[in-house]
Write a protein that holds these residues in place. Structure first.
Motif, PDB file in Angstrom:
ATOM      1  N   VAL B 111       0.856  -1.178   0.000  1.00  0.00           N
ATOM      2  CA  VAL B 111       0.000   0.000   0.000  1.00  0.00           C
ATOM      3  C   VAL B 111       0.896   1.234   0.000  1.00  0.00           C
ATOM      4  CG1 VAL B 111      -1.743   1.292   1.295  1.00  0.00           C
ATOM      5  CG2 VAL B 111      -1.842  -1.215   1.213  1.00  0.00           C
ATOM      6  N   HIS B 112       0.751   2.049  -1.007  1.00  0.00           N
ATOM      7  CA  HIS B 112       1.574   3.259  -1.113  1.00  0.00           C
ATOM      8  C   HIS B 112       1.295   4.179   0.073  1.00  0.00           C
ATOM      9  CE1 HIS B 112       3.219   7.010  -2.678  1.00  0.00           C
ATOM     10  NE2 HIS B 112       3.861   6.278  -3.583  1.00  0.00           N
ATOM     11  N   PRO B 113       2.330   4.791   0.618  1.00  0.00           N
ATOM     12  CA  PRO B 113       2.117   5.644   1.799  1.00  0.00           C
ATOM     13  C   PRO B 113       1.115   6.774   1.553  1.00  0.00           C
ATOM     14  CG  PRO B 113       4.445   5.694   1.033  1.00  0.00           C
ATOM     15  CD  PRO B 113       3.754   4.630   0.266  1.00  0.00           C
ATOM     16  N   ASP B 114       0.939   7.176   0.310  1.00  0.00           N
ATOM     17  CA  ASP B 114      -0.010   8.254   0.031  1.00  0.00           C
ATOM     18  C   ASP B 114      -1.419   7.737  -0.254  1.00  0.00           C
ATOM     19  OD1 ASP B 114       1.901  10.209   0.394  1.00  0.00           O
ATOM     20  OD2 ASP B 114       2.549  10.122  -1.701  1.00  0.00           O
ATOM     21  N   ALA B 115      -1.615   6.435  -0.177  1.00  0.00           N
ATOM     22  CA  ALA B 115      -2.975   5.896  -0.352  1.00  0.00           C
ATOM     23  C   ALA B 115      -3.718   5.998   0.970  1.00  0.00           C
ATOM     24  CB  ALA B 115      -2.907   4.447  -0.825  1.00  0.00           C
ATOM     25  N   GLU B 116      -5.037   6.041   0.891  1.00  0.00           N
ATOM     26  CA  GLU B 116      -5.873   6.077   2.105  1.00  0.00           C
ATOM     27  C   GLU B 116      -6.688   4.809   2.158  1.00  0.00           C
ATOM     28  OE1 GLU B 116      -8.838   9.227   2.751  1.00  0.00           O
ATOM     29  OE2 GLU B 116      -7.294  10.531   1.882  1.00  0.00           O
ATOM     30  N   VAL B 117      -6.458   4.002   3.167  1.00  0.00           N
ATOM     31  CA  VAL B 117      -7.216   2.768   3.292  1.00  0.00           C
ATOM     32  C   VAL B 117      -7.995   2.801   4.607  1.00  0.00           C
ATOM     33  CG1 VAL B 117      -7.061   0.250   3.489  1.00  0.00           C
ATOM     34  CG2 VAL B 117      -5.518   1.479   1.947  1.00  0.00           C
ATOM     35  N   ASP B 118      -9.294   2.683   4.536  1.00  0.00           N
ATOM     36  CA  ASP B 118     -10.107   2.702   5.752  1.00  0.00           C
ATOM     37  C   ASP B 118      -9.710   1.528   6.655  1.00  0.00           C
ATOM     38  OD1 ASP B 118     -12.941   3.987   6.748  1.00  0.00           O
ATOM     39  OD2 ASP B 118     -12.669   1.890   7.387  1.00  0.00           O
ATOM     40  N   ALA B 119      -9.750   1.766   7.953  1.00  0.00           N
ATOM     41  CA  ALA B 119      -9.306   0.750   8.917  1.00  0.00           C
ATOM     42  C   ALA B 119     -10.157  -0.514   8.852  1.00  0.00           C
ATOM     43  CB  ALA B 119      -9.323   1.327  10.320  1.00  0.00           C
ATOM     44  N   SER B 120     -11.372  -0.391   8.390  1.00  0.00           N
ATOM     45  CA  SER B 120     -12.260  -1.559   8.325  1.00  0.00           C
ATOM     46  C   SER B 120     -12.129  -2.317   7.006  1.00  0.00           C
ATOM     47  CB  SER B 120     -13.712  -1.119   8.501  1.00  0.00           C
ATOM     48  OG  SER B 120     -14.077  -0.239   7.446  1.00  0.00           O
ATOM     49  N   ALA B 121     -11.301  -1.821   6.120  1.00  0.00           N
ATOM     50  CA  ALA B 121     -11.116  -2.496   4.832  1.00  0.00           C
ATOM     51  C   ALA B 121     -10.147  -3.658   4.979  1.00  0.00           C
ATOM     52  CB  ALA B 121     -10.584  -1.508   3.795  1.00  0.00           C
ATOM     53  N   SER B 122     -10.231  -4.609   4.043  1.00  0.00           N
ATOM     54  CA  SER B 122      -9.334  -5.755   4.048  1.00  0.00           C
ATOM     55  C   SER B 122      -8.551  -5.771   2.736  1.00  0.00           C
ATOM     56  CB  SER B 122     -10.200  -7.022   4.175  1.00  0.00           C
ATOM     57  OG  SER B 122      -9.529  -8.121   3.636  1.00  0.00           O
ATOM     58  N   ILE B 123      -7.244  -5.791   2.854  1.00  0.00           N
ATOM     59  CA  ILE B 123      -6.379  -5.798   1.664  1.00  0.00           C
ATOM     60  C   ILE B 123      -5.585  -7.100   1.704  1.00  0.00           C
ATOM     61  CG2 ILE B 123      -4.635  -4.532   0.348  1.00  0.00           C
ATOM     62  CD1 ILE B 123      -7.086  -2.788   0.903  1.00  0.00           C
ATOM     63  N   ALA B 124      -5.817  -7.982   0.747  1.00  0.00           N
ATOM     64  CA  ALA B 124      -5.225  -9.326   0.786  1.00  0.00           C
ATOM     65  C   ALA B 124      -3.773  -9.332   0.302  1.00  0.00           C
ATOM     66  CB  ALA B 124      -6.070 -10.279  -0.057  1.00  0.00           C
ATOM     67  N   ALA B 125      -3.157 -10.479   0.461  1.00  0.00           N
ATOM     68  CA  ALA B 125      -1.765 -10.663   0.054  1.00  0.00           C
ATOM     69  C   ALA B 125      -1.581 -10.342  -1.424  1.00  0.00           C
ATOM     70  CB  ALA B 125      -1.345 -12.108   0.311  1.00  0.00           C
ATOM     71  N   GLY B 126      -0.495  -9.678  -1.721  1.00  0.00           N
ATOM     72  CA  GLY B 126      -0.144  -9.424  -3.110  1.00  0.00           C
ATOM     73  C   GLY B 126      -0.902  -8.273  -3.747  1.00  0.00           C
ATOM     74  N   ALA B 127      -1.907  -7.726  -3.050  1.00  0.00           N
ATOM     75  CA  ALA B 127      -2.637  -6.587  -3.618  1.00  0.00           C
ATOM     76  C   ALA B 127      -1.732  -5.360  -3.608  1.00  0.00           C
ATOM     77  CB  ALA B 127      -3.911  -6.324  -2.828  1.00  0.00           C
ATOM     78  N   VAL B 128      -1.916  -4.492  -4.580  1.00  0.00           N
ATOM     79  CA  VAL B 128      -1.116  -3.279  -4.693  1.00  0.00           C
ATOM     80  C   VAL B 128      -2.065  -2.091  -4.757  1.00  0.00           C
ATOM     81  CG1 VAL B 128       0.582  -2.021  -6.072  1.00  0.00           C
ATOM     82  CG2 VAL B 128       0.739  -4.519  -5.880  1.00  0.00           C
ATOM     83  N   ILE B 129      -1.904  -1.179  -3.808  1.00  0.00           N
ATOM     84  CA  ILE B 129      -2.736   0.036  -3.784  1.00  0.00           C
ATOM     85  C   ILE B 129      -1.799   1.198  -4.054  1.00  0.00           C
ATOM     86  CG2 ILE B 129      -4.408   1.386  -2.435  1.00  0.00           C
ATOM     87  CD1 ILE B 129      -5.281  -1.533  -2.751  1.00  0.00           C
ATOM     88  N   GLU B 130      -2.009   1.883  -5.153  1.00  0.00           N
ATOM     89  CA  GLU B 130      -1.044   2.904  -5.568  1.00  0.00           C
ATOM     90  C   GLU B 130      -1.330   4.264  -4.923  1.00  0.00           C
ATOM     91  OE1 GLU B 130      -0.758   2.306  -9.873  1.00  0.00           O
ATOM     92  OE2 GLU B 130       0.570   0.591  -9.504  1.00  0.00           O
ATOM     93  N   ALA B 131      -0.474   5.210  -5.224  1.00  0.00           N
ATOM     94  CA  ALA B 131      -0.529   6.508  -4.546  1.00  0.00           C
ATOM     95  C   ALA B 131      -1.883   7.196  -4.707  1.00  0.00           C
ATOM     96  CB  ALA B 131       0.572   7.403  -5.112  1.00  0.00           C
ATOM     97  N   PHE B 132      -2.343   7.801  -3.636  1.00  0.00           N
ATOM     98  CA  PHE B 132      -3.557   8.626  -3.644  1.00  0.00           C
ATOM     99  C   PHE B 132      -4.840   7.841  -3.929  1.00  0.00           C
ATOM    100  CE2 PHE B 132       0.055  11.249  -5.050  1.00  0.00           C
ATOM    101  CZ  PHE B 132       0.203  11.989  -3.874  1.00  0.00           C
ATOM    102  N   ALA B 133      -4.738   6.513  -3.984  1.00  0.00           N
ATOM    103  CA  ALA B 133      -5.968   5.722  -4.093  1.00  0.00           C
ATOM    104  C   ALA B 133      -6.692   5.795  -2.760  1.00  0.00           C
ATOM    105  CB  ALA B 133      -5.629   4.273  -4.446  1.00  0.00           C
TER     106      ALA B 133
END
Lengths: 353, 353, 353
Positions: B111-133
């Motif tokens: 997960v890119h440091p500039d991405a915003e992921v809600d604490a209740s979300a689940s991000i599985a192995a190998g997923a890539v979340i890019e900047a500002f997502a």
């Protein structure tokens, strides 16, 4: 593993009778396979169709797989077999250079602690094996593949990079699943309700027999209730769509871009050519052959070849004919009317000729 | 989470009236759903179409969802509802066993440091979340998914393994995106120039409404200028292709392998059956139904059902008829000529009959 | 990199002649592109087709790319060019906001120690580069892409997230490969043997020229013997299927869902519209145009436009006409019979008219 068998070894492995031409060396190593036209002197070739017979006399191959009848025409060493095309297929396995990954789990793979992976299996970088999944002996899971919870991959199967198997699906032994294929996504089921759609959660799974091959970007949906079932030895090309609760009989083959809608049943030993389609809730008899782009809209009860569609032509002629398609019923009525009028005219005139 | 509701609980959750047969126990737990034919005694079933009425008398299900009219025929406990198919759909949600990943970012996700992921979300192995997502509350991003820069996934949405969302796309709330679906790839735009092609960079994005489902290997291209827009509650099956700047109206549904070309507009509440196609720059009226494999080549202005194609038959008959297709215009002309000649003959002979 | 060129700079970059309207400022910066109808006052637009001429007078764009002939009608600043559509394509490159990843290998990528990655290339998170693969200068490999053993990606090419290149494939320079595209999966080859299928291992590769674009979920299979070959500058849309040993000539374009079967040859500068198909082992002449959904079943020897299929209509009329399709041969025979009978009747009666 580029094997370089000698002519003798090759003959042995293929069960072929080796007939050396004068000057040939049974210990010459064969470096690969090619067509009669393109073969280099260190390559073997094959003659499996009358269409290519004309290339035999000029071939530079060191040996040719062919049948007894044509062996006499062979200008080079003959490898005489009953079924040259099948022998050629066996030969391709000998010369296959596809990488064979070593057993083990790549450090960049993610295997859930509750998954079971056989020690002889190979799990490539980026692959994800979820909880309670079982990976059999000798299985090769390619880079970035995903195998979902409680799914099972039978011994000897291979998943190429990026293939995805959802939860609760069973893949048989010695299957090949190509990149981006998706096994077990939800079937397309929604109940209409107040002009909106209520999802029908897909509670079934997918069950794939042994020795099945599934092409790149093909999709086999999970069942709504009960499983979608792919029989033993079925071969599926790229971009094929198989909907929920379809059943495909053993040893059937489906070429690229063919599609089968929900709850249809395809018999055993059927072939669907490229882009063929079968609508939902019907069945297709064992041994049926559906030609390219044909849409099967009713059950087929007896073995045979089935087609639909129109021939292609230059666009100008096509346009003229296509317009008439919209007048066909009217034309048929006018034809009938003409027959009636002519009949009555002839009748009035007395007997014709 | 295999729920096992009692009959009473199930009735309550579905808003059904529970009519116990003598000897039945309202507290019996129901372990799942099945068809009338296949149901085991611990499973519930449903009767939603007259086609299956014949299976009612023999069912072994512990209870059947059905309408008031048919409740009298039910040999087992009846769960009486207004709309049995919709009630069945609701019941499937209760028995769904799809894995429900826990919230949190898997250590093997990126997960890119500039991405915003809600604490209740689940991000599985190998997923890539890019900047500002931005990944909303309760979102579940499957293994090896990719969400591009500045894209947004609305609360409650689920991406299955391997789905890809390019940069600058917006997915609504409670959407489901299946494996290998691609949202926001470039539209197919090239300007011909000196017998070569100059790329038209696709500057728009994709905008997907709430409660949209998108099937495996389906593609929704980004707009050339402005966005491609998928309305609220649209349901899209596998291997569907939606080109740049298409607009799909709310609650329309598109079955597998259907395709819509660039800048076409599909109305609300339309259904496209499997393999249906719509060419570019046209519009299809609200509520239209396009049958399987039909190619729509002109705008449709009024609600209705539309079709193209030819019926299938055995290949031999088909071949004979297909050849005639290429002669249709000529046949039409000959027919007209015959009519004229007969007319003139009759005219010369005096009145017919 | 959202460039904001001034009008002067934009004209310069596009080789356009700047004709300022009174009051316009050559130093005004242009923030983007839009259609004539939707352009905001800080956006430029273009007029490339007579269909849109009616929107010119009302446009709010700050400038319009158009031809000399129409420049006189332009109510705002004109950017006069020879080919407005090509100039527009060039302008999209200036305003493209697609992320431009920095060079380097992301720590979450997996690059085999025997792979060669140019220092200027960018390898995103989750990408896997296998042994002996070569990644050229400036190449951008997206998240979760896989490049197989011994494959080569030419300088300047871009692979979007999840694209897969199998082993032994060559991609040229400045190519674009979209998500989930699969290059080099096995061609669909099996020899029938005792009512089962023996796999023909696919020993060839794929060879893709420079400046090729390949859409999302498109598949280009490796050759059986010898390579599948995609020529220079070929443009391929989404969900296109290209089978083993196909050859596509330079600068041809294939729209979404088109498909070419094994060993077919498509000439140079051809266009296949959406869903067009070509069967195996035939060839299509240079410069041919195949219309949407046409199935080409025989070789095409001369340049032209080719079509198949039937027009669509309301389903009721369609059904009536479709039934007649199955009677076409019979109708043709009846027509011929009528002609004969009328002929003989006329003959008996003496000369007509």
């Amino acid at each position: 593993m580029t094997a370089k068998p000698t002519l003798t070894q090759l003959a042995q492995q293929l069960g072929a009778e080796l007939r050396l031409v004068p000057g040939a060396d049974a210990d010459q190593s064969v470096s690969g396979l090619s067509t009669l036209q393109d073969a280099e002197p260190d390559q073997a070739s094959f003659l499996a169709s009358a269409n290519y017979r004309r290339f035999l006399s000029g071939t530079r191959a060191c040996a040719v797989l062919l049948s007894e009848e044509l062996a006499g025409e062979c200008p080079v060493t003959a490898l005489v077999v009953d079924d040259p095309y099948h022998a050629f297929a066996c030969a391709t396995a000998i010369f296959d250079i596809a990488p064979r990954p070593a057993p083990g789990i790549h450090p960049a793979a993610t295997v859930h602690p509750d998954a079971e992976v056989d020690a002889s299996a190979s799990i490539a970088a980026g692959a994800v094996i979820e909880a309670f999944a079982r990976i059999g002996a000798g299985v090769r899971v390619g880079a970035n593949c995903v195998v979902g919870e409680c799914s099972e991959i039978g011994a000897g199967s291979r998943l190429y990079a990026g293939a995805v198997v959802y939860h609760g699906c069973t893949i048989g032994r010695d299957c090949v699943i190509h990149s981006q294929a998706v096994i077990g996504a939800d079937g397309f089921g929604f109940a209409p309700h107040r002009r909106q759609w209520t999802k029908i959660h897909q509670l079934g799974g997918v069950e794939i027999g042994d020795e099945v091959e599934i092409g790149a970007c093909s999709c086999i949906d999970r069942g709504a209730l009960g499983n979608t079932v792919i029989g033993r030895g079925v071969k599926i090309d790229n971009q094929v769509q198989i909907a929920h609760n379809v059943r495909i009989g053993d040893y059937s083959a489906m070429a690229a871009c063919s599609a089968v809608a929900g709850s249809a049943t395809i018999g055993k030993h059927c072939t669907l050519a490229g882009g063929a389609g079968v609508i939902g809730h019907i069945s297709v008899a064992d041994g049926s052959h559906i030609t390219a782009r044909t849409l099967v809209t009713k059950s087929i009860d007896s073995t045979g070849s089935y087609s639909s569609g129109t021939p292609f032509s230059d666009s100008r002629s096509w346009r003229r004919n296509a317009v008439r398609y919209g007048q066909l019923d009217q034309m048929a009525r006018r034809l009938k009317e003409l027959e009636k009028r002519l009949e009555s005219l002839v009748h009035r005139e007395g007997t014709e000729d």
